[in-house]
Design an enzyme around this catalytic site. Structure first.
Site, PDB file in Angstrom:
ATOM      1  N   ARG A 249      13.183 -39.256   8.560  1.00 53.76           N
ATOM      2  CA  ARG A 249      14.091 -39.775   7.548  1.00 53.76           C
ATOM      3  C   ARG A 249      15.375 -40.230   8.238  1.00 53.76           C
ATOM      4  O   ARG A 249      15.914 -39.527   9.109  1.00 53.76           O
ATOM      5  CB  ARG A 249      14.438 -38.705   6.507  1.00 53.76           C
ATOM      6  N   GLU A 278      18.059 -47.277   3.453  1.00 51.66           N
ATOM      7  CA  GLU A 278      16.960 -48.244   3.331  1.00 51.66           C
ATOM      8  C   GLU A 278      17.022 -48.984   1.997  1.00 51.66           C
ATOM      9  O   GLU A 278      17.344 -48.357   0.989  1.00 51.66           O
ATOM     10  CB  GLU A 278      15.608 -47.512   3.426  1.00 51.66           C
ATOM     11  N   HIS A 296       9.884 -48.746   7.910  1.00 53.32           N
ATOM     12  CA  HIS A 296       9.348 -47.515   7.299  1.00 53.32           C
ATOM     13  C   HIS A 296       7.832 -47.655   7.055  1.00 53.32           C
ATOM     14  O   HIS A 296       7.377 -47.607   5.901  1.00 53.32           O
ATOM     15  CB  HIS A 296      10.081 -47.190   5.989  1.00 53.32           C
TER      16      HIS A 296
HETATM   17  C1  DGY Z   1       6.437 -39.976   3.186  1.00 56.96           C
HETATM   18  O1  DGY Z   1       5.314 -39.721   2.773  1.00 56.96           O
HETATM   19  O2  DGY Z   1       7.364 -39.165   3.153  1.00 56.96           O
HETATM   20  C2  DGY Z   1       6.672 -41.350   3.695  1.00 56.96           C
HETATM   21  O3  DGY Z   1       7.842 -41.431   4.436  1.00 56.96           O
HETATM   22  C3  DGY Z   1       6.738 -42.315   2.519  1.00 56.96           C
HETATM   23  O4  DGY Z   1       7.400 -41.696   1.487  1.00 56.96           O
END
Ligand code: DGY
Length: 334
Positions: A249, A278, A296
């Protein structure tokens, strides 16, 4: 928790487009409202959805905050938030608990895909893959040269993994195959047999590990404790030849401090699949050398997204049948 049998089909609202087969199955099983345009919900639309459904299926692009749970409480229907994704940091857990809404996620099925993406970034940044590709596409490549496109070797370097859960361990397995030695920092030390299998060295002190490794891979969840875990002070501890990889993240890295560390040559580069705000990307990142940026896409495989959808469906069905869903993160009726 609802009783099973003769209950009407639950009203399920899905905030984004999901794989076709998942949407089709949801339509067979539930009274489902799909988002056929895939336009992310506004805050108002999300609140309205929470008022109007029994089960909300959000994704990482939704801010499921206190206002959403307040709307859910007004509506009096929402009992389950079945997240399409493993990370749940976009959902306000305190507000969910207060509103007695259960939360589920989709763990396990995106581990390998995400670890592959981490490994791809570990290879891409020091070996300058993105730069090389751009050079070829721009028609600027003049042919092989003894000093052209030199990067740094992976084999024999030290990798420091922050967060040794499923994904961290899958990264460790891959990294060993590429000749990296594995170091890790985690809240809890792994059992000796797992450590032995991964040939991983535990560092209780994150600062000490950061000062010793060549690659840092962030694989922990984003929580209040890990917010800006890697800040200006910690960039200052790293070696000048260190690379930072983040496919977890964006908020775990202080992105401003990262830009400053890169611009000042405090670290050698970064491979980022996630960002603090993002889809906004700090424009400084676009101009800095030694940086690979991805949108991402760690879990973005057909197989993974299908499996995530199946987990969402399974969690909803088990809940509808009056049982505890397999991927419960927060128990709404505890
Ligand atoms: C997750 O599954 O956490 C991915 O980053 C997409 O949300």
């Amino acid at each position: 928790m609802p009783a099973s049998a003769s209950r009407p089909r639950p009203r399920v609202i899905v905030t984004r487009r999901l794989p076709h087969a998942v949407e089709t199955r949801m339509a067979e099983l539930f009274d489902v409202e799909l988002n056929l345009t895939d336009t992310p919900f506004t805050a108002q639309q999300l609140a309205q959805a929470a008022r109007d459904c029994d089960v909300l299926v959000p994704t990482v692009t939704d801010h499921v905050d206190a206002a959403v749970f307040a709307a859910a409480a007004e509506g009096g229907r929402l009992k389950l938030c079945a997240n399409f994704g493993v990370g749940v940091d976009h959902i306000d857990m305190h507000a969910a608990r207060a509103a007695k809404v259960a939360i589920t996620n989709t763990p396990g099925v995106l581990t390998d895909d995400t670890a592959d993406m981490v490994m791809a970034l570990i290879l891409s940044v020091p070996r300058r893959l993105a730069e090389g590709e751009k050079l070829v596409r721009a028609g600027e490549w003049q042919g092989w040269s003894p000093t052209g496109m030199l990067g740094h070797r992976i084999t024999g370097k030290r990798l420091g993994i922050i967060g040794m859960g499923r994904i961290g361990r899958a990264v460790a397995t891959r990294a060993r195959a590429f000749g990296l030695t594995v170091h890790y920092h985690n809240r809890h030390r792994l059992p000796p047999e797992v450590e032995g299998e991964l040939e991983a060295t535990f560092w209780a002190d994150l600062d000490a590990m950061l000062a010793r490794v060549d690659f840092i891979s962030i694989n922990c969840p984003h929580t209040p404790e890990t917010h800006h875990l890697i800040d200006a002070r910690r960039f200052g501890l790293m070696q000048r030849n260190a690379y930072v990889i983040n496919a977890a993240r964006g908020e775990i890295l202080d992105e401003n401090a990262l830009c400053e560390a890169l611009a000042a040559g405090r670290i050698a580069g970064a491979g980022l699949d996630v960002f603090e705000r993002e889809p906004f990307i700090d424009p400084r990142l676009l101009d800095l050398p030694g940086v690979v940026l991805l949108p991402h896409m760690g879990s973005a495989t057909f197989e993974g997204r299908q499996a995530m959808g199946e987990k969402v469906i399974a969690n909803i069905r088990v809940w509808v049948d009056g049982h505890r869903p397999p991927d419960i993160v927060l128990d709404g009726w505890a």
